[in-house]
Design a protein around this motif. Structure first.
Motif, PDB file in Angstrom:
ATOM      1  N   PHE A  41      -4.793   0.095  -8.713  1.00  0.00           N
ATOM      2  CA  PHE A  41      -4.781  -0.105  -7.263  1.00  0.00           C
ATOM      3  C   PHE A  41      -6.132  -0.551  -6.721  1.00  0.00           C
ATOM      4  CE2 PHE A  41      -1.826   3.416  -8.190  1.00  0.00           C
ATOM      5  CZ  PHE A  41      -0.660   2.682  -8.034  1.00  0.00           C
ATOM      6  N   SER A  42      -7.188  -0.414  -7.513  1.00  0.00           N
ATOM      7  CA  SER A  42      -8.505  -0.788  -7.000  1.00  0.00           C
ATOM      8  C   SER A  42      -8.855  -2.188  -7.494  1.00  0.00           C
ATOM      9  CB  SER A  42      -9.554   0.228  -7.453  1.00  0.00           C
ATOM     10  OG  SER A  42      -9.488   0.421  -8.842  1.00  0.00           O
ATOM     11  N   HIS A  43      -9.894  -2.732  -6.910  1.00  0.00           N
ATOM     12  CA  HIS A  43     -10.293  -4.083  -7.280  1.00  0.00           C
ATOM     13  C   HIS A  43     -11.780  -4.218  -7.021  1.00  0.00           C
ATOM     14  CE1 HIS A  43      -9.351  -4.025  -2.999  1.00  0.00           C
ATOM     15  NE2 HIS A  43     -10.435  -4.758  -2.912  1.00  0.00           N
ATOM     16  N   GLU A  64      -7.302   2.312  -0.954  1.00  0.00           N
ATOM     17  CA  GLU A  64      -6.680   1.320  -0.082  1.00  0.00           C
ATOM     18  C   GLU A  64      -5.287   0.881  -0.536  1.00  0.00           C
ATOM     19  OE1 GLU A  64      -9.537  -1.230   2.031  1.00  0.00           O
ATOM     20  OE2 GLU A  64      -8.372  -2.825   1.077  1.00  0.00           O
ATOM     21  N   GLY A  65      -5.139   0.637  -1.817  1.00  0.00           N
ATOM     22  CA  GLY A  65      -3.854   0.087  -2.269  1.00  0.00           C
ATOM     23  C   GLY A  65      -2.881   1.108  -2.822  1.00  0.00           C
ATOM     24  N   TYR A 117      -4.918  10.189   0.412  1.00  0.00           N
ATOM     25  CA  TYR A 117      -5.116   9.027   1.288  1.00  0.00           C
ATOM     26  C   TYR A 117      -6.286   9.221   2.254  1.00  0.00           C
ATOM     27  CZ  TYR A 117      -0.381   8.134  -0.342  1.00  0.00           C
ATOM     28  OH  TYR A 117       0.719   7.939  -1.130  1.00  0.00           O
TER      29      TYR A 117
END
Ligand code: SF4
Length: 430
Positions: free
Chosen positions: A222-224, A93-94, A104
């Motif tokens: 970029f992940s969370h 996503e980020g 992507y």
């Protein structure tokens, strides 16, 4: 409809006049929706194929082919089915712009699971998809289970409409389909009781559940995580204890370990990796399960085939997680060849320092590591960080990077694949 990308010289398709751009519409009266239909519906030797040529002319081909002869049609790549989830741990996503395009794509496609071993969650599956899997006997599949308890899975996949995976797997298993499962573990969400329940559910599928891989959540910059926790050493160790218990049961009752911790899990727990024999035929090596043990075994098997390379200085680029494991292997290569090997450990500049896997290094990392190394005679980089088209994740072509370097640079899977050719005359070398 499926569209032809090309035909093989001298093939049945070429004789018939099928060309690039021909649209294949039906086979024996059944509509073609994708490559699976083409592959399975053309298994007969007597075929009636309806097609539309690029100029719009509609043609019916009546084909009687000699037993087993391929038709020689290459199809355009299928439209990928996208995922309907927003997983806790998804790093797509980020992502910043400008990376390799395929990075992507949030694919979640049971067809690619069968054809290429891509993991699919089955969240976007309809009844007709299950029926198709059963009809075409698409087995084995690679399934991202993550958790079998429905509520836990909804949270992990961040998708309240996710179907009940136990019901889906039951239909597949009853229809004779086998599957390899993976569970990405997010502490607090699918360890503990959820993991135990998931193992019980998967075990109940018997021979249909071929293997289960336990993979620690990996977070990039970029992940969370919305609700879970990141992985630490103690959690990795307790996960491995659960894996050991179920693997003991697997060996006693099924003859193989059945459940495997990924290499990353062992590294996080600071535990030695099991020997190659532990992994049997390496059912999930593409998922980072047993990859290091397989590498060690391949290197040892290949040592006797290596030429003497006295005086050569060879740089070996790798990611941070592999760094502690490499000296032992490089020592063995030194003894076998007489060359001097230098380990070059590289941090990941794109995904951040928490991403330590060699296969995720990007072109910029390799350039940074090698650009000033005029003292090296040769450099080996992880082959896994380049795709089939020769491009790094940051869209850097390998060939362009190689031309900039002062030493020959080779992608290598196990060192032996390159070094075995280094003693040959240049024209025969890899
Ligand atoms: S990790 Fe989850 S959200 Fe991301 S692509 Fe895979 S299934 Fe989709």
């Amino acid at each position: 409809m499926v569209r032809v990308k090309g035909v093989l010289d001298g093939s049945i398709a070429e004789e018939l006049g099928i060309v690039s751009g021909t649209e294949l519409l039906t086979v024996n009266g059944r509509e073609l929706k994708d490559f699976l239909d083409w592959e399975f519906l053309t298994a007969d030797d007597e075929l009636v194929v309806e097609a539309r040529q690029p100029d719009g002319e509609q043609i019916v081909y009546e084909i009687e082919r000699p037993d087993g002869e391929a038709l020689g049609v290459e199809l355009e790549p299928p439209t990928i089915r996208r995922c309907a989830n927003r997983c806790e741990f998804c790093f797509i996503e980020g992502l910043p712009k400008g990376l390799r395009k395929t990075l992507y794509v949030r694919d979640d496609d049971y067809r690619l699971s069968f054809a290429y071993g891509n993991f699919a969650t089955l969240s976007n599956m309809k009844e007709r998809d299950i029926a198709r899997i059963l009809e075409y006997r698409l087995s084995p599949l690679y399934i991202s289970v993550h958790a079998t308890p429905w509520e836990a899975r909804k949270v992990l996949l961040n998708n309240p409409r996710v179907p009940n995976i136990v019901e889906q797997l039951t239909k597949l298993a009853e229809g004779g389909i086998q599957f390899h499962a993976q569970m990405v573990i997010v502490p607090g969400l699918n360890d503990g009781e959820v993991l135990e329940q998931s193992f019980c559910d998967l075990w109940s599928f018997g021979d249909a559940a071929l293997s289960v891989a336990i993979v620690p959540v990996g977070l990039t910059q970029f992940s969370h995580l919305y609700t879970g926790k990141s992985m630490d050493r103690d959690t990795a160790e307790s996960l491995l204890q659960v894996v050991d218990r179920w693997a003991d049961r697997g060996r006693a009752e099924r003859g193989d370990a059945w459940v495997y911790g990924s290499d990353e899990l062992y590294l996080l727990a600071e535990r030695p990796l099991p020997p190659a024999e532990y992994y049997g035929d390496f059912p999930q090596i593409e998922n980072g399960v047993g990859a290091v043990s397989s590498l060690r075994a391949r290197v040892r098997d290949g040592l006797s085939s290596l030429p003497r390379l006295e005086g050569r200085r060879i740089g070996v680029v790798t990611g941070v997680s592999m760094t502690p494991l490499m000296p032992e292997l490089l020592d063995e290569l030194t003894v076998a060849t007489g060359a001097s090997f230098e380990l070059i450990s590289v941090e990941n500049s794109l995904f951040g320092p928490t991403t330590t896997t060699a296969g995720l290094l990007v072109g910029a990392d390799i350039r940074r590591a090698l650009a000033e190394r005029h003292d090296l005679d040769l450099a080996l980089i992880p082959a896994e960080c380049i795709n089939d088209s020769g491009v790094f994740l940051d869209d850097e072509p390998f060939i362009a990077l190689r031309e900039e370097m002062s030493m020959p640079v080779y992608p290598s899977y196990d060192f032996v694949d390159v070094l075995a050719h280094e003693g040959e005359p240049a024209s025969e070398a890899a």
